[in-house]
Scaffold this active site. Structure first.
Site, short mmCIF file in Angstrom:
data_model
loop_
_atom_site.label_atom_id
_atom_site.label_comp_id
_atom_site.label_asym_id
_atom_site.label_seq_id
_atom_site.Cartn_x
_atom_site.Cartn_y
_atom_site.Cartn_z
N HIS A 82 1.45 92.76 75.27
CA HIS A 82 1.24 92.60 73.82
C HIS A 82 0.15 91.58 73.53
O HIS A 82 -0.07 90.62 74.27
CB HIS A 82 2.55 92.23 73.11
CG HIS A 82 3.17 90.93 73.50
ND1 HIS A 82 2.86 89.74 72.89
CD2 HIS A 82 4.12 90.63 74.43
CE1 HIS A 82 3.59 88.76 73.42
NE2 HIS A 82 4.36 89.26 74.35
N ASP A 84 -0.21 89.83 70.51
CA ASP A 84 0.09 88.72 69.61
C ASP A 84 0.70 87.54 70.36
O ASP A 84 1.22 87.68 71.47
CB ASP A 84 1.02 89.17 68.49
CG ASP A 84 2.42 89.52 68.97
OD1 ASP A 84 2.54 90.22 70.00
OD2 ASP A 84 3.40 89.13 68.31
N GLU A 177 4.78 91.98 69.15
CA GLU A 177 6.00 91.88 69.96
C GLU A 177 6.80 90.65 69.58
O GLU A 177 8.04 90.69 69.54
CB GLU A 177 5.63 91.85 71.45
CG GLU A 177 6.82 91.97 72.40
CD GLU A 177 7.46 90.64 72.80
OE1 GLU A 177 8.50 90.67 73.49
OE2 GLU A 177 6.92 89.57 72.44
N HIS A 382 5.60 79.69 74.18
CA HIS A 382 5.77 79.53 72.73
C HIS A 382 5.55 78.11 72.23
O HIS A 382 5.95 77.79 71.12
CB HIS A 382 7.15 80.02 72.26
CG HIS A 382 7.38 81.48 72.43
ND1 HIS A 382 8.43 82.14 71.83
CD2 HIS A 382 6.70 82.42 73.12
CE1 HIS A 382 8.39 83.42 72.16
NE2 HIS A 382 7.34 83.61 72.95
#
Length: 407
Positions: A82, A84, A177, A382
């Site tokens: 993905h 993003d 995602e 993250h």
């Protein structure tokens, strides 16, 4: 194996801000993902030798094909990552490259933050390796641009070495995602493979075919505001209702208190006034029965509170998001066994554990393409402490190459 372009390619990708937007109503949720697909990935996919490279406007995927070069390798295998990145600052990403990590703390640019083994003991697994970190002001984006870079590098290697026999390979790089909507419109007919892999895992050896089953919960609390000086017997404080609701959820069933196959309720947001309040949760579990039980508990709790209030002041909205892909993949374990065999051939110990999360493969598997997940290398994803090992990324390329050569 060492791949000359892998690190440069990865750094080029992560410097592009492709953060997704959970409040957007478009697909992709941000224009930056469209631009990344069309301006960065598409020309590079064509340049390295992929054929039929096309962007699907209805779902935001950029797709390409490398035809088989051996008649006896009849499978069609897909690889998916993905574009993003997660809900953390992704503007101005400035990666640091640490050659031959010697242990100890890593200073993250001028931010004042340190990446410390005391906080993240897995750093000790990477002594002597090349690490890519953030400068402390952004995330890195190894989730999942490491996967994109690894897939692209594998394709580039095969095209440059045409004597290596391989099956037909299809690649797809998609949006959103991280906000859970990216695979909603995945085009199974266009992709047309026997099975696929998301290259979206973490440390070396991860091989996953079990995910959470997931639901989202929004709760609205309807209060009644009167002057606090005369409120006795009249005021109904919506914020207090929200607190009471939350306090009746099992205290041990929270992300910070669960692991393995344990599920949870996770409070994401709580806001409001005396008159009206709202809260948002995610609900996660692995087994069908326990997943259903969690949702039933929420419904019963809302009904109980409304009965006690004598009117409907707790209004819930439950939405299933995705399901444990084990139910699909265990019917034919070929993709899992194939990846496991390749890892063992490469002296990589397969780590077959449930994903305490979801991947695009969860939804794609239920659409008809079994899609387990393999490691891409990212750690501490993250956030500002995210990092990835170049050596782990190289081994992910090795695994992709091994999979497509297997009869």
């Amino acid at each position: 194996m060492v791949y000359n372009n892998l690190l440069e390619r990865f750094i080029k990708y992560v410097k592009v801000n492709t953060r997704s937007n959970p409040t957007s109503q478009t697909t992709p949720s941000t224009q930056s993902q469209v631009d990344f697909a069309l301006q960065v990935l598409k020309p590079e996919m064509e340049a390295i030798g992929l054929e039929d490279v096309h962007y699907l406007e209805h779902n935001g995927y950029i797709v390409g094909t490398l035809p088989a070069n051996a008649q006896h390798l009849t499978r069609k295998i897909g690889f998916i990552s993905h574009m993003d990145t997660a809900d953390f600052n992704a503007e101005g990403i400035n990666p640091q490259v640490i050659d031959n990590y010697e242990g100890g703390n890593i200073t993250l640019g001028q931010s004042g933050y340190l990446l410390k083994p005391d906080d993240f003991p897995q750093l000790n697994n990477y002594l002597g390796q090349t690490l890519v970190t953030t400068d402390g002001t952004t995330l890195l984006g190894a989730d999942d641009k490491s996967g994109i870079a690894e897939i692209m590098t594998a394709i580039e290697f095969l095209v440059a070495n045409p004597t290596i026999e391989h099956c037909e390979i299809r690649v797809a790089f998609g949006p959103d995602e991280e906000i859970g909507t990216g695979a909603n419109k995945f085009d199974v007919e266009d992709f047309n493979v026997d099975f696929a892999y998301t290259v979206d895992g973490g440390p070396l050896g991860e091989l996953q075919y079990e995910t959470f089953s997931a639901a989202g919960l929004d709760v609205q609390f309807l209060g009644r505001n009167v002057h606090p000086g005369t409120a006795k017997g009249q005021m109904i404080n919506a914020l207090q209702l929200a607190i009471d609701f939350h306090n009746q959820l099992p205290e041990t069933d929270r992300p910070e208190k669960t692991d393995g196959y344990q599920g949870f309720y996770h409070l994401l947001d709580l806001s409001g006034t005396v008159e009206e309040a709202s809260s948002s949760y995610i609900i996660r579990d692995f087994e069908d029965d326990s997943f259903k039980s969690r949702k039933a508990f929420i419904e019963q709790l809302a009904q109980k509170m409304n009965d006690e209030l004598g009117e409907n002041r707790v209004v819930i909205s439950l939405q299933d998001q995705y399901y444990n892909m084990k139910k699909v993949i265990e019917k034919d374990m070929t993709p899992v066994n194939l990846a496991k065999e390749v890892m063992e051939d490469l002296d990589i110990k397969p780590i077959i554990e449930p994903i305490r999360g979801g991947t695009d493969g969860s939804k794609i598997s239920f659409m008809g393409i079994p899609t387990p997940n393999i490691f891409a290398g990212g750690e501490n994803m993250h956030g500002r402490f995210e990092f990835v090992s170049l050596e782990t990324m190289e081994k992910a390329v090795d695994v992709i190459l091994g999979i497509v050569q297997k009869p």
